[in-house]
Scaffold this motif. Sequence first.
Motif, PDB file in Angstrom:
ATOM      1  N   THR A  29      35.439  92.006 -12.113  1.00 11.47           N
ATOM      2  CA  THR A  29      35.515  92.512 -10.740  1.00 11.47           C
ATOM      3  C   THR A  29      36.377  91.611  -9.872  1.00 11.47           C
ATOM      4  OG1 THR A  29      33.348  93.587 -10.894  1.00 11.47           O
ATOM      5  CG2 THR A  29      34.166  93.074  -8.689  1.00 11.47           C
ATOM      6  N   VAL A  30      36.143  90.298  -9.945  1.00 19.59           N
ATOM      7  CA  VAL A  30      36.913  89.348  -9.133  1.00 19.59           C
ATOM      8  C   VAL A  30      38.383  89.373  -9.545  1.00 19.59           C
ATOM      9  CG1 VAL A  30      37.241  86.908  -8.571  1.00 19.59           C
ATOM     10  CG2 VAL A  30      34.934  87.879  -8.644  1.00 19.59           C
ATOM     11  N   ALA A  31      38.649  89.446 -10.846  1.00 17.56           N
ATOM     12  CA  ALA A  31      40.038  89.488 -11.319  1.00 17.56           C
ATOM     13  C   ALA A  31      40.759  90.712 -10.756  1.00 17.56           C
ATOM     14  CB  ALA A  31      40.066  89.499 -12.841  1.00 17.56           C
ATOM     15  N   ARG A  32      40.091  91.852 -10.750  1.00 15.82           N
ATOM     16  CA  ARG A  32      40.719  93.064 -10.213  1.00 15.82           C
ATOM     17  C   ARG A  32      40.944  92.941  -8.709  1.00 15.82           C
ATOM     18  NH1 ARG A  32      36.760  95.615 -13.972  1.00 15.82           N
ATOM     19  NH2 ARG A  32      37.948  96.098 -15.870  1.00 15.82           N
ATOM     20  N   GLY A  35      44.101  91.349  -8.088  1.00 20.29           N
ATOM     21  CA  GLY A  35      45.288  92.068  -8.496  1.00 20.29           C
ATOM     22  C   GLY A  35      45.562  92.074  -9.983  1.00 20.29           C
ATOM     23  N   LEU A  36      44.627  91.577 -10.780  1.00 15.93           N
ATOM     24  CA  LEU A  36      44.795  91.541 -12.236  1.00 15.93           C
ATOM     25  C   LEU A  36      44.008  92.698 -12.842  1.00 15.93           C
ATOM     26  CD1 LEU A  36      46.209  89.599 -14.256  1.00 15.93           C
ATOM     27  CD2 LEU A  36      43.983  88.498 -14.569  1.00 15.93           C
ATOM     28  N   ASP A  37      44.637  93.449 -13.740  1.00 13.55           N
ATOM     29  CA  ASP A  37      43.961  94.625 -14.307  1.00 13.55           C
ATOM     30  C   ASP A  37      44.496  94.886 -15.714  1.00 13.55           C
ATOM     31  OD1 ASP A  37      42.282  96.789 -14.485  1.00 13.55           O
ATOM     32  OD2 ASP A  37      42.900  97.668 -12.570  1.00 13.55           O
ATOM     33  N   GLY A  38      44.035  95.981 -16.312  1.00 11.89           N
ATOM     34  CA  GLY A  38      44.495  96.347 -17.636  1.00 11.89           C
ATOM     35  C   GLY A  38      43.599  95.852 -18.747  1.00 11.89           C
ATOM     36  N   PHE A  39      42.324  95.639 -18.449  1.00 11.80           N
ATOM     37  CA  PHE A  39      41.362  95.147 -19.442  1.00 11.80           C
ATOM     38  C   PHE A  39      39.997  95.731 -19.121  1.00 11.80           C
ATOM     39  CE2 PHE A  39      42.113  92.063 -16.054  1.00 11.80           C
ATOM     40  CZ  PHE A  39      40.881  92.044 -15.435  1.00 11.80           C
ATOM     41  N   SER A  40      39.114  95.716 -20.098  1.00 10.66           N
ATOM     42  CA  SER A  40      37.749  96.198 -19.912  1.00 10.66           C
ATOM     43  C   SER A  40      36.805  95.010 -19.758  1.00 10.66           C
ATOM     44  CB  SER A  40      37.313  97.033 -21.110  1.00 10.66           C
ATOM     45  OG  SER A  40      37.211  96.217 -22.274  1.00 10.66           O
ATOM     46  N   THR A  41      35.602  95.292 -19.333  1.00 11.77           N
ATOM     47  CA  THR A  41      34.583  94.244 -19.246  1.00 11.77           C
ATOM     48  C   THR A  41      34.318  93.650 -20.620  1.00 11.77           C
ATOM     49  OG1 THR A  41      33.548  95.289 -17.333  1.00 11.77           O
ATOM     50  CG2 THR A  41      32.210  93.730 -18.568  1.00 11.77           C
ATOM     51  N   GLU A  42      34.355  94.500 -21.648  1.00  5.95           N
ATOM     52  CA  GLU A  42      34.143  94.015 -23.018  1.00  5.95           C
ATOM     53  C   GLU A  42      35.251  93.056 -23.431  1.00  5.95           C
ATOM     54  OE1 GLU A  42      33.942  97.182 -22.043  1.00  5.95           O
ATOM     55  OE2 GLU A  42      31.742  97.363 -22.167  1.00  5.95           O
ATOM     56  N   ASP A  43      36.500  93.345 -23.012  1.00  5.81           N
ATOM     57  CA  ASP A  43      37.612  92.437 -23.287  1.00  5.81           C
ATOM     58  C   ASP A  43      37.364  91.076 -22.641  1.00  5.81           C
ATOM     59  OD1 ASP A  43      39.010  94.425 -24.659  1.00  5.81           O
ATOM     60  OD2 ASP A  43      40.090  95.079 -22.852  1.00  5.81           O
ATOM     61  N   VAL A  44      36.898  91.094 -21.403  1.00  4.21           N
ATOM     62  CA  VAL A  44      36.619  89.844 -20.685  1.00  4.21           C
ATOM     63  C   VAL A  44      35.502  89.080 -21.373  1.00  4.21           C
ATOM     64  CG1 VAL A  44      35.835  88.844 -18.497  1.00  4.21           C
ATOM     65  CG2 VAL A  44      37.430  90.773 -18.484  1.00  4.21           C
ATOM     66  N   GLN A  45      34.465  89.786 -21.780  1.00  3.46           N
ATOM     67  CA  GLN A  45      33.335  89.144 -22.454  1.00  3.46           C
ATOM     68  C   GLN A  45      33.792  88.423 -23.719  1.00  3.46           C
ATOM     69  OE1 GLN A  45      30.076  88.776 -21.682  1.00  3.46           O
ATOM     70  NE2 GLN A  45      29.700  87.696 -23.593  1.00  3.46           N
ATOM     71  N   ALA A  46      34.578  89.094 -24.549  1.00  3.48           N
ATOM     72  CA  ALA A  46      35.041  88.499 -25.805  1.00  3.48           C
ATOM     73  C   ALA A  46      35.969  87.312 -25.546  1.00  3.48           C
ATOM     74  CB  ALA A  46      35.754  89.551 -26.645  1.00  3.48           C
ATOM     75  N   SER A  47      36.853  87.461 -24.585  1.00  4.46           N
ATOM     76  CA  SER A  47      37.796  86.380 -24.286  1.00  4.46           C
ATOM     77  C   SER A  47      37.086  85.184 -23.664  1.00  4.46           C
ATOM     78  CB  SER A  47      38.886  86.906 -23.341  1.00  4.46           C
ATOM     79  OG  SER A  47      39.914  85.947 -23.189  1.00  4.46           O
ATOM     80  N   PHE A  48      36.112  85.458 -22.803  1.00  2.00           N
ATOM     81  CA  PHE A  48      35.342  84.371 -22.182  1.00  2.00           C
ATOM     82  C   PHE A  48      34.585  83.579 -23.244  1.00  2.00           C
ATOM     83  CE2 PHE A  48      31.263  82.794 -20.631  1.00  2.00           C
ATOM     84  CZ  PHE A  48      31.663  81.984 -19.568  1.00  2.00           C
ATOM     85  N   LYS A  49      33.949  84.270 -24.159  1.00  2.00           N
ATOM     86  CA  LYS A  49      33.176  83.601 -25.208  1.00  2.00           C
ATOM     87  C   LYS A  49      34.073  82.671 -26.017  1.00  2.00           C
ATOM     88  CE  LYS A  49      30.023  84.555 -29.051  1.00  2.00           C
ATOM     89  NZ  LYS A  49      29.348  85.631 -29.838  1.00  2.00           N
ATOM     90  N   LYS A  50      35.259  83.135 -26.352  1.00  2.00           N
ATOM     91  CA  LYS A  50      36.202  82.322 -27.110  1.00  2.00           C
ATOM     92  C   LYS A  50      36.684  81.131 -26.289  1.00  2.00           C
ATOM     93  CE  LYS A  50      40.516  82.709 -29.741  1.00  2.00           C
ATOM     94  NZ  LYS A  50      41.600  83.659 -30.181  1.00  2.00           N
ATOM     95  N   ALA A  51      36.986  81.362 -25.007  1.00  2.00           N
ATOM     96  CA  ALA A  51      37.472  80.289 -24.137  1.00  2.00           C
ATOM     97  C   ALA A  51      36.401  79.230 -23.906  1.00  2.00           C
ATOM     98  CB  ALA A  51      37.931  80.878 -22.800  1.00  2.00           C
ATOM     99  N   PHE A  52      35.179  79.680 -23.684  1.00  2.00           N
ATOM    100  CA  PHE A  52      34.074  78.749 -23.445  1.00  2.00           C
ATOM    101  C   PHE A  52      33.847  77.874 -24.675  1.00  2.00           C
ATOM    102  CE2 PHE A  52      29.705  77.351 -23.327  1.00  2.00           C
ATOM    103  CZ  PHE A  52      29.461  77.061 -21.991  1.00  2.00           C
ATOM    104  N   SER A  53      33.849  78.480 -25.846  1.00  2.00           N
ATOM    105  CA  SER A  53      33.637  77.732 -27.082  1.00  2.00           C
ATOM    106  C   SER A  53      34.741  76.710 -27.301  1.00  2.00           C
ATOM    107  CB  SER A  53      33.567  78.707 -28.257  1.00  2.00           C
ATOM    108  OG  SER A  53      33.427  78.015 -29.474  1.00  2.00           O
ATOM    109  N   ALA A  54      35.988  77.111 -27.087  1.00  2.00           N
ATOM    110  CA  ALA A  54      37.118  76.198 -27.294  1.00  2.00           C
ATOM    111  C   ALA A  54      37.075  75.027 -26.326  1.00  2.00           C
ATOM    112  CB  ALA A  54      38.434  76.966 -27.149  1.00  2.00           C
ATOM    113  N   GLU A  55      36.759  75.298 -25.063  1.00  2.00           N
ATOM    114  CA  GLU A  55      36.737  74.224 -24.064  1.00  2.00           C
ATOM    115  C   GLU A  55      35.552  73.292 -24.301  1.00  2.00           C
ATOM    116  OE1 GLU A  55      38.824  72.458 -20.891  1.00  2.00           O
ATOM    117  OE2 GLU A  55      39.310  74.100 -22.263  1.00  2.00           O
ATOM    118  N   SER A  56      34.422  73.835 -24.753  1.00  2.00           N
ATOM    119  CA  SER A  56      33.257  72.996 -25.057  1.00  2.00           C
ATOM    120  C   SER A  56      33.554  72.057 -26.222  1.00  2.00           C
ATOM    121  CB  SER A  56      32.055  73.885 -25.405  1.00  2.00           C
ATOM    122  OG  SER A  56      31.669  74.672 -24.308  1.00  2.00           O
TER     123      SER A  56
END
Length: 328
Positions: A29-32, A35-56
């Motif tokens: 919601t905040v990304a949209r 002005g950022l769009d072209g993705f689903s909530t599921e896309d964000v969920q999967a990408s967030f999980k990967k990003a969080f794991s990598a940064e941890s």
Amino acid sequence: MARRNLLVCFDAFGTLFHPKFPVAEQYATVARQCGLDGFSTEDVQASFKKAFSAESKAHPNYGKASGMGAPRWWTNVITKTFQPLAGNGVDLPKDLAPKLLHRFASGEGYALSPGVASLLRSLKQSVPAPSHPQIPPIVGVITNSDDRVPSILTSLGLRVHPLRFGSNTSPDTDTNPNTPQQEQHASAYDIDLHCMSYDVGFAKPDRRIFDAAEGMADQLAAAAASAASTRGGGGGVVLPWLKVYVGDEYGKDVVGARGAGWNAILIDHGGSGEGKEGGELEWLGDGPLEEVFPLDGPPRAVRSGSVQGVLTWLGKEVRRGKGERYGM
């Protein structure tokens, strides 16, 4: 029955407060909005999980050991979440990370569990009788988190003591000059101490985070006993603790608490307990505090359907034992 002071600590995320709606949905919601769009909530969920794991993995404990601090750490997670979704070479909106950082450090992104504020306040306002100048219950937070928890709880309307592990704050600090001296500890704050894995360097179920919280509570109790003695009310004696930890994850909260010598209450959201870790635990019920968590014997664990039920039971038991048990 031997008297004990009550120390009760809570998990934060999922116990005292929860997201207003799913985190990935809020991110999207905040990304949209930016002005950022072209993705689903599921896309964000999967990408967030990967990003969080990598940064941890690259920078454990929210980047504290790396010297970057939690805001920079989370900015990296946000960038690594949305950059793959936006595409290489596409600049992310400059206000995206600041807006998300603000949202998840405040009541903008979270909501307090219903009734928790009034129930905590009722529990904390059980002031000892003059003939029993021991301290009211000490209420704290023990959580695997970065350092945003105090600001989140404050923004949600709770009165939060500035005492946190590793800080230079005096345990007897009272920022409310209108509070009568004999009632300062009881009513000035809803939360007396914060013990976050970010500060301690160890996360639940490691017993060292529970030991750190107990050490902070010892400081508060000693300060309260000293103040009572100075006022001529007797005092000066710090009673042993009845330690209770309340959380919603069996492996981290129940196993960790009992391993550190604390009693535990598992919040069983939904109330079935079937097929879940901790499903064998007895229900809390409405039995007397000294029977549910006896002085002798190993730490016990029970479960409850809600944090509100736990607070209602504790408040009733503190009022029942006022002037007789648990420092009341």
